[in-house]
Design a protein around this motif. Structure first.
Motif: not given
Length: 414
Positions: A16, A33, A36, A158
């Motif tokens: 990422i 992203v 991922e 994340v």
């Protein structure tokens, strides 16, 4: 011994980070992203909403399913289904069935995409920078009870990767908007400054013209009459036939003086309004020209001219006055038509003649046309002048068109 699952998760986080490098807008980041993230948190729909700096609105950027959340930006923060997260009231939102979860459905909530796309499982974590919530990362699945508290922790990791990039992009976007606004403001200011300068020059020229008219004609006539009357005072007897020419000359001087004053201050405009002043000027100008010119005044504005700002009214009258004068003095016209109409929210005024027309607007533009254009710009009106499409074949004719919004604020006193 290293945990293979942790290593795999760590590799996804690195992936990422690599994908984020070089991305220059929000949509590009989400699309880069999303795949991922799906290996970390499986989802049917992924979106990131970013709070605007005013704190009242937010904008959503999506991947996967297209929803109305990203199609109608910006949206009020108070109507967001995750407003409690964006406001910092809760640290995360986790739901096994968002379609029935009352936290997402309240009066005024923009939650229709949840129902329409059957987004049952929903997971939301904040995007934070220096402790401030700048937005939220949201994952949704059409399966019920899809996410766990472990998914919440993974989503937070994340979000921590994404937040600095979104924060920097938001700052860059704001700087870009501020630069554009500042540039536009400077351009408007420069345009107004130039317009005010041109108008000042025009007003000064008009003042000088009035002064010359008074000096060269009316003052000279009055001086001549005064000297004749002084000579009469030394005569033993004054006959009536000697005073009659003086009376006629005095009346003519008074008429000329009233004419100059009327041109300097349109009293009909002040008393009755724009349409009546235009019609009065058109009728009087044609009559006093001594030319067999037909004229028409067509008012289809529905009374819109009555509510104009006085400054706008004066500017409109002066522009039409100049156009009518040009048609009479220079156009060799047989017919002149002034038409006023309301087209939607716009007001349109046209002056048309069937005279000799304008061969080249750049070559023939002088103080008169420049003044009309300047007055129009100062009231934010669109000014057009050129050949009259309805002109006769042997004569092109001229059409002046003025278009403006009656509700537009006046920036400069004309």
């Amino acid at each position: 011994m290293l945990n293979p699952a942790r290593n795999s998760l760590f590799d996804r986080y690195l992936g990422i980070s690599r994908l984020l490098a070089g991305q220059l807008d929000f949509d590009a980041i989400i699309k880069a992203v999303a795949d991922e993230i799906s290996h970390i948190i499986p989802h049917d729909h992924l979106d990131v909403c970013i709070k605007m700096l005013d704190g009242k609105y937010h904008i959503a950027y999506e991947s996967g399913l297209d929803t109305a959340w990203s199609q109608h930006p910006p949206a009020l923060l108070t109507g967001s289904p995750i407003r409690t997260l964006l406001s910092g009231e809760v640290d995360f939102l986790l739901s096994g069935d968002a379609c029935a979860d009352p936290r997402f459905h309240f009066k005024g909530a923009f939650s229709s995409p949840i129902i329409e796309l059957s987004l049952h499982s929903r997971l939301h974590v904040p995007l934070k920078v220096q402790g401030d919530v700048i937005g939220a990362l949201s994952c949704s699945s059409r399966q019920s009870d899809c996410y766990t508290r472990e998914d919440v922790e993974n989503a937070r990791a994340v979000a921590d990767l994404l937040a600095p990039y979104f924060f920097a992009l938001r700052a860059a976007e704001q700087a870009k908007r501020s630069a554009v606004i500042e540039t536009e403001a400077r351009a408007r200011e420069e345009g107004l400054r130039f317009g005010a300068l041109k108008l000042t020059e025009a007003l000064e020229a008009e003042r000088q013209r009035i002064g010359m008219d008074l000096h060269d004609q009316t003052l000279a006539d009055l001086t001549r009459l005064t000297r004749r009357m002084e000579r009469l005072t030394h005569m033993p007897a004054v006959a009536g036939d000697m005073l009659e020419p003086l009376c006629r000359a005095m009346q003519q001087c008074m008429h000329d003086l009233r004419q100059i004053i009327e041109e300097a201050k349109p009293t009909v405009l002040q008393l009755f309004g724009v349409a009546e002043a235009i019609e009065n000027h058109l009728e009087r100008s044609v009559r006093e020209s001594g030319q067999p010119i037909g004229w028409r005044m067509i008012d289809e504005s529905g009374g819109s001219l009555r509510d104009l700002n006085p400054t706008v009214a004066v500017a409109l009258f002066r522009i039409v006055q100049e156009a009518v004068n040009n048609a009479i003095r220079h156009g060799q016209s047989d017919n002149i038509t002034v038409r006023i109409a309301r087209i939607g929210q716009l007001l349109c005024i046209e002056v048309e003649d069937d005279g000799r027309g304008i061969a080249d607007i750049k070559e023939t533009a002088g103080h008169g046309i420049d003044n009309m254009r300047t007055r129009a710009r100062l009231i934010a009106a669109r000014f057009e002048i050129g050949s009259n499409p309805a002109g006769r074949r042997e004569k092109n004719g001229t059409r002046m068109r003025l278009t403006l919004s009656p509700d537009f604020p006046v920036l400069v006193e004309v």
